[in-house]
Design a protein around this motif. Structure first.
Motif, PDB file in Angstrom:
ATOM      1  N   ASP A   1     -18.859  34.102 -27.208  1.00 19.39           N
ATOM      2  CA  ASP A   1     -17.972  33.796 -28.337  1.00 19.39           C
ATOM      3  C   ASP A   1     -17.008  32.670 -28.020  1.00 19.39           C
ATOM      4  OD1 ASP A   1     -19.095  35.807 -29.883  1.00 19.39           O
ATOM      5  OD2 ASP A   1     -17.696  37.338 -29.144  1.00 19.39           O
ATOM      6  N   LEU A   2     -16.971  32.238 -26.756  1.00 20.92           N
ATOM      7  CA  LEU A   2     -16.083  31.139 -26.367  1.00 20.92           C
ATOM      8  C   LEU A   2     -16.657  29.801 -26.828  1.00 20.92           C
ATOM      9  CD1 LEU A   2     -15.222  32.285 -22.727  1.00 20.92           C
ATOM     10  CD2 LEU A   2     -13.833  32.558 -24.804  1.00 20.92           C
ATOM     11  N   ARG A   3     -15.811  28.787 -26.827  1.00 21.19           N
ATOM     12  CA  ARG A   3     -16.245  27.456 -27.253  1.00 21.19           C
ATOM     13  C   ARG A   3     -17.314  26.921 -26.308  1.00 21.19           C
ATOM     14  NH1 ARG A   3     -10.860  24.313 -27.028  1.00 21.19           N
ATOM     15  NH2 ARG A   3     -12.351  22.575 -26.943  1.00 21.19           N
ATOM     16  N   PRO A   4     -18.451  26.444 -26.822  1.00 18.64           N
ATOM     17  CA  PRO A   4     -19.541  25.955 -25.960  1.00 18.64           C
ATOM     18  C   PRO A   4     -19.145  24.785 -25.075  1.00 18.64           C
ATOM     19  CG  PRO A   4     -20.334  26.334 -28.186  1.00 18.64           C
ATOM     20  CD  PRO A   4     -18.848  26.468 -28.244  1.00 18.64           C
ATOM     21  N   ASP A   5     -18.189  23.947 -25.555  1.00 17.15           N
ATOM     22  CA  ASP A   5     -17.849  22.763 -24.764  1.00 17.15           C
ATOM     23  C   ASP A   5     -17.198  23.132 -23.428  1.00 17.15           C
ATOM     24  OD1 ASP A   5     -15.633  23.699 -26.168  1.00 17.15           O
ATOM     25  OD2 ASP A   5     -14.657  21.745 -26.138  1.00 17.15           O
ATOM     26  N   ILE A   6     -16.599  24.337 -23.349  1.00 17.59           N
ATOM     27  CA  ILE A   6     -16.025  24.790 -22.072  1.00 17.59           C
ATOM     28  C   ILE A   6     -17.129  24.894 -21.019  1.00 17.59           C
ATOM     29  CG2 ILE A   6     -14.903  26.716 -20.895  1.00 17.59           C
ATOM     30  CD1 ILE A   6     -13.473  27.359 -23.517  1.00 17.59           C
ATOM     31  N   PHE A   7     -18.237  25.498 -21.405  1.00 22.68           N
ATOM     32  CA  PHE A   7     -19.351  25.668 -20.468  1.00 22.68           C
ATOM     33  C   PHE A   7     -20.029  24.336 -20.166  1.00 22.68           C
ATOM     34  CE2 PHE A   7     -18.880  29.632 -22.900  1.00 22.68           C
ATOM     35  CZ  PHE A   7     -18.553  30.491 -21.863  1.00 22.68           C
ATOM     36  N   TRP A   8     -20.031  23.444 -21.154  1.00 21.91           N
ATOM     37  CA  TRP A   8     -20.630  22.125 -20.932  1.00 21.91           C
ATOM     38  C   TRP A   8     -19.857  21.345 -19.875  1.00 21.91           C
ATOM     39  CZ3 TRP A   8     -19.045  17.013 -22.705  1.00 21.91           C
ATOM     40  CH2 TRP A   8     -20.027  16.028 -22.464  1.00 21.91           C
ATOM     41  N   TYR A   9     -18.516  21.380 -19.969  1.00 26.40           N
ATOM     42  CA  TYR A   9     -17.700  20.662 -18.981  1.00 26.40           C
ATOM     43  C   TYR A   9     -17.940  21.214 -17.578  1.00 26.40           C
ATOM     44  CZ  TYR A   9     -15.108  18.276 -22.667  1.00 26.40           C
ATOM     45  OH  TYR A   9     -14.752  17.484 -23.730  1.00 26.40           O
ATOM     46  N   ILE A  10     -18.093  22.532 -17.477  1.00 19.14           N
ATOM     47  CA  ILE A  10     -18.361  23.140 -16.161  1.00 19.14           C
ATOM     48  C   ILE A  10     -19.702  22.675 -15.609  1.00 19.14           C
ATOM     49  CG2 ILE A  10     -18.765  25.332 -14.966  1.00 19.14           C
ATOM     50  CD1 ILE A  10     -16.813  26.629 -16.927  1.00 19.14           C
ATOM     51  N   SER A  11     -20.675  22.419 -16.508  1.00 16.30           N
ATOM     52  CA  SER A  11     -22.027  22.043 -16.068  1.00 16.30           C
ATOM     53  C   SER A  11     -22.137  20.587 -15.633  1.00 16.30           C
ATOM     54  CB  SER A  11     -23.030  22.293 -17.204  1.00 16.30           C
ATOM     55  OG  SER A  11     -22.942  21.277 -18.197  1.00 16.30           O
ATOM     56  N   LEU A  12     -21.167  19.770 -15.937  1.00 19.00           N
ATOM     57  CA  LEU A  12     -21.302  18.342 -15.662  1.00 19.00           C
ATOM     58  C   LEU A  12     -21.362  17.999 -14.169  1.00 19.00           C
ATOM     59  CD1 LEU A  12     -19.112  16.691 -18.452  1.00 19.00           C
ATOM     60  CD2 LEU A  12     -21.603  16.905 -18.310  1.00 19.00           C
ATOM     61  N   PRO A  13     -20.480  18.569 -13.313  1.00 20.03           N
ATOM     62  CA  PRO A  13     -20.604  18.236 -11.878  1.00 20.03           C
ATOM     63  C   PRO A  13     -21.964  18.592 -11.277  1.00 20.03           C
ATOM     64  CG  PRO A  13     -18.452  19.180 -12.327  1.00 20.03           C
ATOM     65  CD  PRO A  13     -19.255  19.353 -13.577  1.00 20.03           C
ATOM     66  N   PRO A  14     -22.503  19.802 -11.544  1.00 25.22           N
ATOM     67  CA  PRO A  14     -23.854  20.067 -11.005  1.00 25.22           C
ATOM     68  C   PRO A  14     -24.929  19.173 -11.610  1.00 25.22           C
ATOM     69  CG  PRO A  14     -23.101  21.908 -12.348  1.00 25.22           C
ATOM     70  CD  PRO A  14     -21.931  21.034 -12.133  1.00 25.22           C
ATOM     71  N   ALA A  15     -24.768  18.783 -12.872  1.00 26.08           N
ATOM     72  CA  ALA A  15     -25.745  17.875 -13.481  1.00 26.08           C
ATOM     73  C   ALA A  15     -25.706  16.509 -12.797  1.00 26.08           C
ATOM     74  CB  ALA A  15     -25.476  17.730 -14.972  1.00 26.08           C
ATOM     75  N   LEU A  16     -24.504  16.049 -12.457  1.00 29.83           N
ATOM     76  CA  LEU A  16     -24.377  14.780 -11.734  1.00 29.83           C
ATOM     77  C   LEU A  16     -24.993  14.883 -10.346  1.00 29.83           C
ATOM     78  CD1 LEU A  16     -20.763  13.677 -12.746  1.00 29.83           C
ATOM     79  CD2 LEU A  16     -22.909  12.547 -13.367  1.00 29.83           C
ATOM     80  N   TYR A  17     -24.837  16.044  -9.704  1.00 30.61           N
ATOM     81  CA  TYR A  17     -25.421  16.244  -8.381  1.00 30.61           C
ATOM     82  C   TYR A  17     -26.946  16.177  -8.461  1.00 30.61           C
ATOM     83  CZ  TYR A  17     -26.189  18.182  -3.734  1.00 30.61           C
ATOM     84  OH  TYR A  17     -26.586  18.355  -2.436  1.00 30.61           O
ATOM     85  N   LEU A  18     -27.521  16.765  -9.493  1.00 37.28           N
ATOM     86  CA  LEU A  18     -28.974  16.725  -9.661  1.00 37.28           C
ATOM     87  C   LEU A  18     -29.442  15.315 -10.033  1.00 37.28           C
ATOM     88  CD1 LEU A  18     -29.589  20.119 -11.474  1.00 37.28           C
ATOM     89  CD2 LEU A  18     -30.111  19.530  -9.101  1.00 37.28           C
TER      90      LEU A  18
END
Length: 380
Positions: free
Chosen positions: A174-191
């Motif tokens: 129920d939380l805002r999706p963009d919160i989880f997106w911001y958390i995913s950015l550092p691992p996405a950059l690592y990949l």
């Protein structure tokens, strides 16, 4: 010069770098076939199609996570689907179960096989295998970076899992999706960085001479075969398996199992990276969860090392897949024999310094005596 070391020199220096599915790999296969034939063994060549590099499959999977990160702000569910698919495919590919690899372009490679029948009725079968191709170098295997290889690999796995979990939370929380997106950015950059490393490997990397990886293991296979050709075992049939295209994804071992379908109680002994450091019997193997080696093979190896006074260590192996991983994952009784440096790494691993001059002939002799001893223990 020992016969085993002569094989190393021939493969790593005269033939030279033997990339998967290259003409040089084929030349090496012809050399092995000629040696088996000179021993008077029944031989065969099994051809198959294989990808030329593991970079294609894993680079594509890393890139899928980056694409998922780009798509997530616009379509949460599609991004989650991409990430989940990539995570499952990565797990399967990492455990020698091809998925992405099945649809990638392929070229020809071959397994070179020789059979040593038992002198009497065979009551057990042993396959001794070693690959004869060599890898392309990459920055991740450079002397500066290779010490942290496993740590970097686990960070990649953690990044994939975190991205998938964040996008699942973004879809179902129920939380805002963009919160989880911001958390995913550092691992996405690592990949994305991991993807760039693989791209650099394909553009700038060179095929290594493969003295230790794996002219060493192949030379031991040939010398064990030479002994068995003159004195076959009484109740044990032995298959000598020189696999092609191992470095691009254990393709030779996979093709051998597919075409030959050995009984489930067939023993497998895998020889890989044997020429430098401390010869070691692998007690467990796997980069994503260790699987135990066959207790009877390990026990036999311990007895042989003690009786012959061989300088042999016993340890787990948790780096990249080997041909032994293929058979372990399919529940065949398997044991690997390798050699490691003081840091627990494979010396000159996938680097241009993997040259014949650094291979230690005494290592090859130790491994040969160990394999022959284990075979005789199985007889008794």
């Amino acid at each position: 010069m020992s016969k085993a070391y002569e094989h190393v020199r021939k493969l790593a220096e005269e033939i030279g770098p033997r990339g998967s599915c290259t003409p040089e790999e084929k030349r090496a296969g012809e050399y092995i076939l000629d040696k088996f034939t000179q021993m008077g063994l029944t031989t065969r060549v099994e051809t198959f199609k294989a990808v030329t590099s593991f970079s294609w499959a894993f680079g594509l999977l890393y890139l899928l996570f980056v694409i998922a990160a780009v798509i997530f702000p616009f379509n949460n569910q599609v991004a989650l689907g991409i990430a989940l698919f990539a995570l499952i495919a990565f797990y399967l590919e990492s455990n020698t179960f091809p998925l992405i690899t099945k649809v990638l372009p392929k070229r020809g490679s071959q397994n070179i096989i020789a059979d040593v029948p038992a002198r009497s009725k065979a009551i057990r079968q042993v396959v001794i295998m070693a690959h004869y191709d060599s890898s392309r170098s990459a920055l991740s295997f450079s002397p500066q970076m290779v010490k942290g290889f496993r740590r970097s690999y686990l960070l990649m796995v953690g990044s994939m899992v975190l991205i998938t979990l964040m996008y699942a939370a973004g879809v179902w929380s129920d939380l805002r999706p963009d919160i989880f997106w911001y958390i995913s950015l550092p691992p996405a950059l690592y990949l994305y960085f991991a993807f760039l490393l693989l791209a650099h490997r394909e553009v700038k990397g060179v095929y290594t001479p493969g003295g230790n990886d794996n002219a060493s293991g192949l030379s031991v296979l040939l010398e064990v075969g030479n002994v068995l050709a003159h004195l076959p075992l009484l109740t044990t049939s032995v298959t000598l398996l020189a696999t092609g295209a191992e470095e691009s994804g254990t393709n030779g071992a996979l093709d051998f199992l597919k075409k030959n379908r050995p009984p489930q109680n067939t023993y497998f002994i895998n020889l890989d990276n044997l020429g430098i450091g401390e010869v070691s019997v692998i007690t467990e193997e796997g980069i994503l969860g260790l699987k135990p080696s066959a207790p009877e093979l390990v026990s036999a190896a311990k007895a042989v090392a003690q009786e012959k006074g061989l300088d042999v260590d016993f340890r787990p192996y948790n780096l990249l897949t080997t041909d032994g991983t293929v058979t372990l994952m399919r529940k065949y009784p398997t044991m690997g024999i390798m050699a490691f440096d003081e840091a627990g790494l494979l010396p000159n691993w996938h680097w241009p310094t993997d040259q014949a001059e650094f291979v230690q002939p005494e290592n090859l002799e130790t491994a040969k005596e160990l394999v022959l001893g284990v075979l005789r223990k199985l007889e008794s």
